[in-house]
Design a protein around this motif. Structure first.
Motif, PDB file in Angstrom:
ATOM      1  N   VAL A   1       0.938  -1.144  -0.039  1.00 54.59           N
ATOM      2  CA  VAL A   1      -0.026  -0.095   0.096  1.00 54.59           C
ATOM      3  C   VAL A   1       0.914   1.386  -0.098  1.00 54.59           C
ATOM      4  CG1 VAL A   1      -1.693   1.293   1.060  1.00 54.59           C
ATOM      5  CG2 VAL A   1      -1.757  -1.357   1.338  1.00 54.59           C
ATOM      6  N   VAL A   2       0.510   1.923  -0.889  1.00 56.46           N
ATOM      7  CA  VAL A   2       1.475   3.357  -1.307  1.00 56.46           C
ATOM      8  C   VAL A   2       0.645   4.602  -1.105  1.00 56.46           C
ATOM      9  CG1 VAL A   2       3.004   4.340  -2.840  1.00 56.46           C
ATOM     10  CG2 VAL A   2       2.911   2.005  -3.000  1.00 56.46           C
TER      11      VAL A   2
ATOM     12  N   GLY B   1      -3.156   0.775   4.834  1.00 57.81           N
ATOM     13  CA  GLY B   1      -3.078  -0.755   4.843  1.00 57.81           C
ATOM     14  C   GLY B   1      -2.061  -1.308   5.658  1.00 57.81           C
ATOM     15  N   ILE B   2      -1.087  -0.499   6.515  1.00 59.38           N
ATOM     16  CA  ILE B   2      -0.012  -0.949   7.319  1.00 59.38           C
ATOM     17  C   ILE B   2      -0.910  -1.591   8.358  1.00 59.38           C
ATOM     18  CG2 ILE B   2       0.196   0.878   8.951  1.00 59.38           C
ATOM     19  CD1 ILE B   2       2.986  -0.897   7.267  1.00 59.38           C
ATOM     20  N   LEU B   3      -2.092  -1.592   8.817  1.00 61.60           N
ATOM     21  CA  LEU B   3      -2.737  -2.297   9.643  1.00 61.60           C
ATOM     22  C   LEU B   3      -2.965  -3.645   9.518  1.00 61.60           C
ATOM     23  CD1 LEU B   3      -5.542   0.303  10.685  1.00 61.60           C
ATOM     24  CD2 LEU B   3      -3.369  -0.074  11.707  1.00 61.60           C
TER      25      LEU B   3
ATOM     26  N   GLY C   1       4.138  -1.310   3.474  1.00 56.87           N
ATOM     27  CA  GLY C   1       3.615   0.230   3.641  1.00 56.87           C
ATOM     28  C   GLY C   1       4.886   1.191   2.809  1.00 56.87           C
ATOM     29  N   VAL C   2       4.301   1.837   1.948  1.00 59.72           N
ATOM     30  CA  VAL C   2       5.479   2.746   1.121  1.00 59.72           C
ATOM     31  C   VAL C   2       5.162   4.334   1.597  1.00 59.72           C
ATOM     32  CG1 VAL C   2       6.525   3.529  -0.750  1.00 59.72           C
ATOM     33  CG2 VAL C   2       6.083   1.219  -0.501  1.00 59.72           C
TER      34      VAL C   2
ATOM     35  N   ILE D   1       7.845  -0.944   6.587  1.00 59.12           N
ATOM     36  CA  ILE D   1       7.454   0.187   5.951  1.00 59.12           C
ATOM     37  C   ILE D   1       8.936   0.766   5.286  1.00 59.12           C
ATOM     38  CG2 ILE D   1       8.509   1.599   8.078  1.00 59.12           C
ATOM     39  CD1 ILE D   1       5.535   2.490   6.162  1.00 59.12           C
ATOM     40  N   TYR D   2       8.709   1.534   4.082  1.00 59.17           N
ATOM     41  CA  TYR D   2       9.750   1.984   3.335  1.00 59.17           C
ATOM     42  C   TYR D   2       9.538   3.493   3.121  1.00 59.17           C
ATOM     43  CZ  TYR D   2      11.166  -2.804   2.386  1.00 59.17           C
ATOM     44  OH  TYR D   2      11.892  -3.943   2.798  1.00 59.17           O
ATOM     45  N   ILE D   3      10.547   4.187   3.141  1.00 59.14           N
ATOM     46  CA  ILE D   3      10.361   5.808   3.150  1.00 59.14           C
ATOM     47  C   ILE D   3      11.211   6.063   1.840  1.00 59.14           C
ATOM     48  CG2 ILE D   3      10.587   7.803   4.265  1.00 59.14           C
ATOM     49  CD1 ILE D   3      10.775   5.971   6.940  1.00 59.14           C
TER      50      ILE D   3
END
Length: 428
Positions: A31-32, A59-61, A67-68, A98-100
């Motif tokens: 999810v972005v 969507g991280i839930l 997650g992006v 998670i990615y940033i």
């Protein structure tokens, strides 16, 4: 079968995208979030527990989803770390999912100083979280990106120069004195960066190389888009589908195989200033606000409420090239004997069927309404068409006919399970 899905807001934000993205994310691998910042407030109810996400993709839930935080966002690193840590405390493993983006711009204290100052001098109705000034610095080529933090000396110099610029602006233009300590801002920024450093990558490459199914999550709504919304009473990014390519770094052709859906309430709300043709400043508007719990997730401010504006909604359909609409909060209308929808505008005796760009024209239009008989029955938590009142179905059918786009889902309450499909997608 189309692999990816884009979920957008079709109105002035607050449409219930958080719940929709959350329930759909169960079927996606990534999810972005690709625009906006902590001015977003995506609220999700899971098992009676309330989650409000400002920077993380909703969507991280879901623990299977990556997650992006993509390059089109402006990121308050302090708030991002806090948001991740709060979810971790609740038992959700987030850090390893998670990615940033290394190209995302960061929000710093001097952006919030400017936000407060601009709002005081010319009221727009911002969240005061520094989002607009951060984008302003980005396009003025004075911004600081996440990748810049790898060079501490350069970062300190940029922060020092920007604080001097903001202090001069405050003092010499607005006659206010705001002094920030460059060393303190630098040290705190580097401290937060160290917490997320291991999760910073080129997210464009990550998405291009990814072989799973991707959901792209918009923030705010189409009518707040910097180009296509009610300018200047808009957000500072492209909150419509126009923001997808520049917000992710992906070429437009990438999205040719995606479904584009937008979320709309069964009525209309907006927060802050700006034109609102169907606004109700009476007992009906107050009843919509109280039944819908229309208070901002980020600011707590009461939202302005009115009947569904199909002229504005059709504008969103055309701008985004929508394949479907998801209607939320239909149950809020259960208490009304009559329900109206705006089908056109009128100004000086002339009928207007499209959404105009001119602010002065929008402020003068009067809505042309079609009236429906209310159903006065409880639809909260409805799970199928067979349980819906015929009057409610007539209301939904008219929306589909007017927009020439199907209503694919109805959300009938805040909990994950309170919804049903009208047109079940191929992947189900």
């Amino acid at each position: 079968m189309k692999k990816d899905l884009v979920i957008l807001g079709a109105q002035w934000g607050d449409e219930g995208k958080g719940k929709v993205v959350d329930l759909l994310s169960a079927d996606f691998d990534m999810v972005v979030r690709y625009q906006g910042g902590s001015n977003a407030g995506h609220t999700v109810m899971v098992g009676g527990e309330k989650f409000v996400l400002h920077l993380l993709p909703t969507g991280i839930l879901h623990e299977q989803a990556i997650g992006v935080v993509a390059q089109g966002m402006v990121v308050d690193l302090e708030l991002l770390v806090k948001e991740i840590e709060e979810l971790e405390k609740k038992g959700l493993k987030v850090w390893d999912r998670i990615y940033i983006s290394d190209r995302a711009h960061i929000v710093l204290p001097y952006h919030k100083v400017l936000d407060s100052l601009f709002e005081k001098k010319g009221k727009i109705g911002t969240t005061l979280r520094g989002i607009g000034p951060s984008y302003m610095f980005k396009y003025g080529r004075k911004g600081i990106r996440v990748c810049d933090l790898e060079d501490p000396d350069r970062t300190y110099q940029l922060i020092k120069e920007n604080i001097e610029f903001v202090s001069d602006l405050c003092e010499k233009v607005y006659c206010e004195n705001h002094r920030l300590d460059a060393q303190e801002v630098f040290e705190k920024t580097m401290e937060h960066y160290k917490r997320v450093k291991e999760r910073v990558i080129d997210t464009t490459r990550l998405i291009l190389d990814f072989r799973g199914r991707v959901l792209f999550e918009g923030a705010q709504g189409t009518m707040l888009d910097i180009d296509m919304g009610t300018y200047p009473y808009v957000t500072s990014s492209n909150a419509s589908a126009l923001g997808l390519s520049n917000g992710t770094g992906l070429p437009p052709k990438y999205f040719s195989e995606a479904n584009f859906w937008a979320v709309s309430k069964a009525y209309t709300t907006r927060v802050g200033e700006g034109p609102f043709p169907t606004e109700l400043k009476d007992a009906t508007g107050e009843l919509l606000r109280e039944r819908g719990g229309e208070y901002g997730a980020t600011t707590g401010r009461p939202r302005r409420c009115g009947w569904l504006d199909l002229v504005a909604l059709k504008h969103a359909v055309e701008v985004n090239g929508l394949d479907g609409i998801i209607i939320t909060k239909l149950d809020v209308l259960d208490a009304f004997e009559e329900i109206k929808v705006c089908v056109a505008y009128e100004v000086n005796g002339k009928r207007i069927d499209h959404f105009p760009a001119s602010l002065s024209l929008l402020q003068r239009v009067k809505p042309v309404y079609k009236t429906f008989k209310g159903w006065l029955k409880d639809t909260r938590g409805a799970r199928s068409l067979s349980t819906m009142p015929s009057e409610a179905l007539e209301y939904i059918d008219f929306i589909q006919e007017y927009l020439k786009v199907p209503v694919v889902m109805l959300s009938t309450g805040p909990e994950r399970e309170e919804y049903f499909w009208l047109y079940e997608p191929a992947w189900k």
